[in-house]
Write an enzyme that holds these catalytic residues in place. Structure first.
Site, mmCIF file in Angstrom:
data_model
loop_
_atom_site.group_PDB
_atom_site.id
_atom_site.type_symbol
_atom_site.label_atom_id
_atom_site.label_comp_id
_atom_site.label_asym_id
_atom_site.label_seq_id
_atom_site.Cartn_x
_atom_site.Cartn_y
_atom_site.Cartn_z
ATOM 1 N N HIS A 166 0.871 -1.174 0.000
ATOM 2 C CA HIS A 166 0.000 0.000 0.000
ATOM 3 C C HIS A 166 0.911 1.228 0.000
ATOM 4 O O HIS A 166 1.567 1.521 0.998
ATOM 5 C CB HIS A 166 -0.912 -0.017 1.226
ATOM 6 C CG HIS A 166 -1.800 -1.216 1.271
ATOM 7 N ND1 HIS A 166 -2.125 -1.873 2.447
ATOM 8 C CD2 HIS A 166 -2.434 -1.892 0.277
ATOM 9 C CE1 HIS A 166 -2.922 -2.889 2.168
ATOM 10 N NE2 HIS A 166 -3.119 -2.920 0.860
ATOM 11 N N GLU A 169 1.599 3.944 2.729
ATOM 12 C CA GLU A 169 2.183 3.501 3.999
ATOM 13 C C GLU A 169 3.706 3.611 3.906
ATOM 14 O O GLU A 169 4.438 2.622 3.952
ATOM 15 C CB GLU A 169 1.699 2.086 4.303
ATOM 16 C CG GLU A 169 0.186 2.042 4.486
ATOM 17 C CD GLU A 169 -0.415 0.642 4.460
ATOM 18 O OE1 GLU A 169 0.351 -0.348 4.537
ATOM 19 O OE2 GLU A 169 -1.654 0.535 4.352
ATOM 20 N N HIS A 259 3.700 -2.872 6.841
ATOM 21 C CA HIS A 259 2.581 -1.983 6.509
ATOM 22 C C HIS A 259 2.469 -0.853 7.531
ATOM 23 O O HIS A 259 3.221 -0.781 8.501
ATOM 24 C CB HIS A 259 1.271 -2.781 6.515
ATOM 25 C CG HIS A 259 1.107 -3.710 5.366
ATOM 26 N ND1 HIS A 259 0.330 -3.419 4.268
ATOM 27 C CD2 HIS A 259 1.635 -4.936 5.138
ATOM 28 C CE1 HIS A 259 0.371 -4.427 3.419
ATOM 29 N NE2 HIS A 259 1.168 -5.363 3.925
ATOM 30 N N GLU A 335 2.528 -4.048 11.362
ATOM 31 C CA GLU A 335 1.845 -2.768 11.204
ATOM 32 C C GLU A 335 2.459 -1.709 12.118
ATOM 33 O O GLU A 335 2.770 -1.975 13.273
ATOM 34 C CB GLU A 335 0.351 -2.907 11.546
ATOM 35 C CG GLU A 335 -0.411 -3.886 10.671
ATOM 36 C CD GLU A 335 -0.869 -3.281 9.349
ATOM 37 O OE1 GLU A 335 -0.576 -2.079 9.113
ATOM 38 O OE2 GLU A 335 -1.509 -4.001 8.556
#
Length: 375
Positions: A166, A169, A259, A335
């Site tokens: 993504h 990010e 991410h 994350e």
């Protein structure tokens, strides 16, 4: 007064910019997609008055709850990114800026440019410890590049690091830069030991097109790459197709797919407990990795994260779950926050590029803790 975004990863539409007290902007959607949240623009103004910037369309963005408690970042030199006064008012994101110079950049998070991406690849190559492997091209004709760090040999583990599926990010590529800084340090005992035991296959940017285009979540075709891992194609998702082919040819003993999360103000991992072949060995490896990372850095925690998948109910179109099922190995999504680490807040910088790099460095200690157990 002028507002522009005609540069690498730029994203904004100007609705109104006639007076510093009433600047109205809107974030553009990803191409061929309804996703939007990433912004990056430059404000040039000679007015000494406070500037009030209203981003008017955040209500319908990809993650509207992500704006709660969020502070935008700004920079005068495009090197140091600091947090600026930001509030969510009547479904608009209101940034208040007191200018210290005529020109200032604003962004959703510290950008990681395509130029820096290419510098990262070639700096690694210049170390003499890494090889650049060109996998093919993206839809916009950019190179899909992988770094191979270490000397392949029988018995060595195959550890994959992928980042920035993504593109908005950007903390994910900052993480990889930090990881590489340590991994390529010949004086670092952790790195030397790891490279005796393993070869690293690192894709610092899985989505170069989306990164340059200023997308939040998709590639040039408007495709979310982290939902393509079961059936990627060169027509829609060449980035995944090319990396997946390499994985199938080389093998995978561990994956860390990096991410950023818009909503949760914490660093955490999401595992593979929902894949059909999940077993006690995979659970033991996940626990060992988490416990090691908890010991090495207070930036990491395990209390907050995503809800666990029910047994056999994992979404196998996601990279970490597809890899776990395909290779029966340790496979994590890691994350980081767009906001701050609520357990260790920094009012001036929030979660930042620098902290992302340091977490990348620290993650190698957790990899070392499990490397001998991977197979």
């Amino acid at each position: 007064m002028k507002i522009t975004c005609n540069f690498d990863s730029g994203n904004i539409d100007v609705i109104k910019a006639e007076h510093p007290a009433d600047i109205q902007l809107a974030i553009r959607k990803d191409h061929n997609s309804d996703f939007y949240q990433w912004f990056h623009f430059r404000l040039h103004s000679q007015s000494p008055e406070p500037h009030t910037i209203r981003i008017v369309n955040v209500k319908d963005s990809a993650y509207p709850d992500g704006w709660k408690g969020y502070q935008a970042v700004a920079s005068y030199d495009r090197e140091t990114w600091f947090r600026v006064e930001t509030q969510l008012v009547n479904d608009e994101l209101v940034i208040t800026h007191y200018p210290e110079a005529e020109s200032v950049y604003f962004a959703y998070f510290a950008p990681y440019s395509y130029e820096r991406h290419m510098d990262l690849l070639h700096s690694a190559q210049s170390s003499g410890m890494a090889q650049i492997v060109e996998l093919g091209e993206t839809l916009d004709g950019r190179d899909m590049s992988m770094l191979v760090v270490g000397e392949p040999a029988d018995g060595k583990k195959k550890i994959w690091i992928t980042a920035r599926q993504h593109p908005g990010e950007s903390m994910a590529e900052w993480f990889v830069e930090g990881l590489l800084d340590r991994l390529l340090d010949e004086d670092d005992a952790v790195s030397r030991t790891l490279l005796d035991k393993a070869v690293f296959y690192i894709v610092p940017n899985m989505n170069p097109d989306g990164s340059v285009r200023g997308h939040l979540r998709t590639n040039a075709a408007g495709v979310n790459l982290n939902r393509e891992w079961q059936t990627p194609s060169m027509e829609k998702s060449p980035e995944v197709y090319l990396v997946r082919q390499q994985m199938l040819e080389i093998g995978v003993d561990m994956l860390l797919d990096v991410h950023g999360d818009e909503n949760l103000p914490y660093n955490f991992v999401a595992g593979s407990e929902g894949v059909p072949s999940y077993n006690a060995k995979m659970q033991q490896l996940e626990t060992a990795f988490k416990n090691a990372l908890l010991l090495v850095t207070p930036e990491f925690q395990t209390e907050f994260g995503y809800e666990l998948d029910e047994p056999g109910k994992a979404n196998l179109t996601i990279a970490s779950t597809w890899v776990a099922e395909q290779f029966k190995c340790l496979s994590y999504t890691l994350e980081m926050p767009f906001k701050d680490n609520a357990n260790l807040p920094d009012l001036d910088y929030g979660w930042s590029d620098v902290r992302s790099m340091k977490l990348g460095q620290d993650s190698l200690v957790a990899v070392l803790a499990v490397v001998d157990q991977l197979r």
